[in-house]
Motif scaffolding. Sequence first.
Motif, mmCIF file in Angstrom:
data_model
loop_
_atom_site.group_PDB
_atom_site.id
_atom_site.type_symbol
_atom_site.label_atom_id
_atom_site.label_comp_id
_atom_site.label_asym_id
_atom_site.label_seq_id
_atom_site.Cartn_x
_atom_site.Cartn_y
_atom_site.Cartn_z
ATOM 1 N N THR A 1 57.320 1.421 32.553
ATOM 2 C CA THR A 1 57.976 2.655 32.962
ATOM 3 C C THR A 1 59.478 2.380 33.085
ATOM 4 O O THR A 1 59.957 1.319 32.703
ATOM 5 C CB THR A 1 57.412 3.165 34.288
ATOM 6 N N TRP B 1 60.726 3.988 28.710
ATOM 7 C CA TRP B 1 61.193 5.186 28.007
ATOM 8 C C TRP B 1 61.755 4.822 26.631
ATOM 9 O O TRP B 1 61.548 5.548 25.652
ATOM 10 C CB TRP B 1 62.234 5.910 28.841
ATOM 11 N N LYS C 1 60.080 6.430 23.310
ATOM 12 C CA LYS C 1 60.868 7.283 22.412
ATOM 13 C C LYS C 1 61.174 6.621 21.073
ATOM 14 O O LYS C 1 61.800 7.234 20.205
ATOM 15 C CB LYS C 1 62.176 7.688 23.089
ATOM 16 N N LEU D 1 66.404 9.592 29.925
ATOM 17 C CA LEU D 1 65.314 9.970 30.839
ATOM 18 C C LEU D 1 65.829 10.857 31.965
ATOM 19 O O LEU D 1 65.106 11.723 32.471
ATOM 20 C CB LEU D 1 64.574 8.738 31.372
ATOM 21 N N SER E 1 64.339 14.777 32.501
ATOM 22 C CA SER E 1 63.595 14.265 33.645
ATOM 23 C C SER E 1 62.155 14.765 33.716
ATOM 24 O O SER E 1 61.244 14.004 34.041
ATOM 25 C CB SER E 1 64.327 14.600 34.945
ATOM 26 N N TYR F 1 60.155 12.913 31.258
ATOM 27 C CA TYR F 1 59.965 11.536 31.692
ATOM 28 C C TYR F 1 58.925 11.454 32.815
ATOM 29 O O TYR F 1 58.053 10.594 32.789
ATOM 30 C CB TYR F 1 61.270 10.896 32.174
ATOM 31 N N TYR F 2 59.031 12.344 33.788
ATOM 32 C CA TYR F 2 58.091 12.294 34.909
ATOM 33 C C TYR F 2 56.652 12.531 34.445
ATOM 34 O O TYR F 2 55.711 11.945 34.989
ATOM 35 C CB TYR F 2 58.477 13.309 35.972
ATOM 36 N N TYR G 1 55.487 11.570 31.584
ATOM 37 C CA TYR G 1 55.106 10.279 30.991
ATOM 38 C C TYR G 1 54.768 9.266 32.079
ATOM 39 O O TYR G 1 53.727 8.596 32.025
ATOM 40 C CB TYR G 1 56.251 9.754 30.116
ATOM 41 N N HIS G 2 55.628 9.161 33.079
ATOM 42 C CA HIS G 2 55.429 8.193 34.155
ATOM 43 C C HIS G 2 54.118 8.462 34.896
ATOM 44 O O HIS G 2 53.355 7.540 35.198
ATOM 45 C CB HIS G 2 56.622 8.274 35.119
#
Length: 335
Positions: free
Chosen positions: A58, A63, A67, A262, A266, A269-270, A272-273
């Motif tokens: 993470t 990221w 990506k 990221l 955001s 990204y969140y 994904y996380h």
Amino acid sequence: MSSTRLSTSVACVLLLLTTACSQGETKSAESINANSAVAASNNISTLRIGYVGSSEPTGPLGWAKKKGLLDRELQKAGFKDITFARFPNGPDLNEALVAGQLDVGSLGDTPAIVLRARGVETRLLRITQFNTTAWLVAKKNGPRSLAELKGQKIATQKGSYMHRYLLGLLAEAKIAKDVKVVHLMTTEAKAALERGDVAAYATSSDLGPFLKSQGFPVIDSSANHKGLSGTSLVVATESFLAKQPDFPEKFNAILTEAAKDLKANSEEYYQYHAQITKYPIDIIKVSFPLKQVSEEPLPAEGVKLLEGTKNFLVSQGLAKSDFKLTDWVVNKQQR
């Protein structure tokens, strides 16, 4: 077990240990190729990255991988293969660095400092996150204050930034001699608290808020104490950098771009996380505030935290020797 069955079992284990990682694929620590690691270390077209965490990394590193930025830019730099190995904790990743099975490691400050203090030749490339919160969570119907922990058993994942936080907290409260600190992996923390095996658990930035959401009382967090929060680092072996002197500059440029991206995206990204860690997205937003993500290799606040952590570990005898952070940071010729 018969000798034949034992031999077969050993052979199977060795087979697992000698299974190579394919390009861009993440493997667990157990599947690192122990035999080909030495050969791979002489092949500058292969980059071997280890990280502590979930099924995928993470933060900026994860990221950049997600990506396609990492593969694209490093292939331009001549790396044909990029492999990832996942570790349950920093000490295990350290041993892979020592064994020559990794070129780069992404891990917490405490294990990285301890390794350097052992005289292992690593260089600090970057602080990826700083002010990472550690939490002290109690069992239900258990203690509600630090004072009530006297005579109790507290667990944490030893060798982690949570361990350093716990030791610092107990020292501040002057109860270090009145409690027993034991090692317990974060994956076992919830069950141990539910059974009442331990009175409290010092845990990570994401598991802490999750346990709180499950009704476990929070006694304390590192956010309440100056200098007790953690930093996340990226280190590389000196032997690798000797063959790749331009790597730090190129790698840092990739992670800086990933950090900016990221933050700009955001919500994506969140998602994904959260998907990677299996925590609800609201927990991830609490545990991973974007202001903690560094867009530069060595943010001043992160360096200050890192210096404090190093000094504490040395004073407690957890780090075998002292050293200057300026000597650890990758030298100017390698930037």
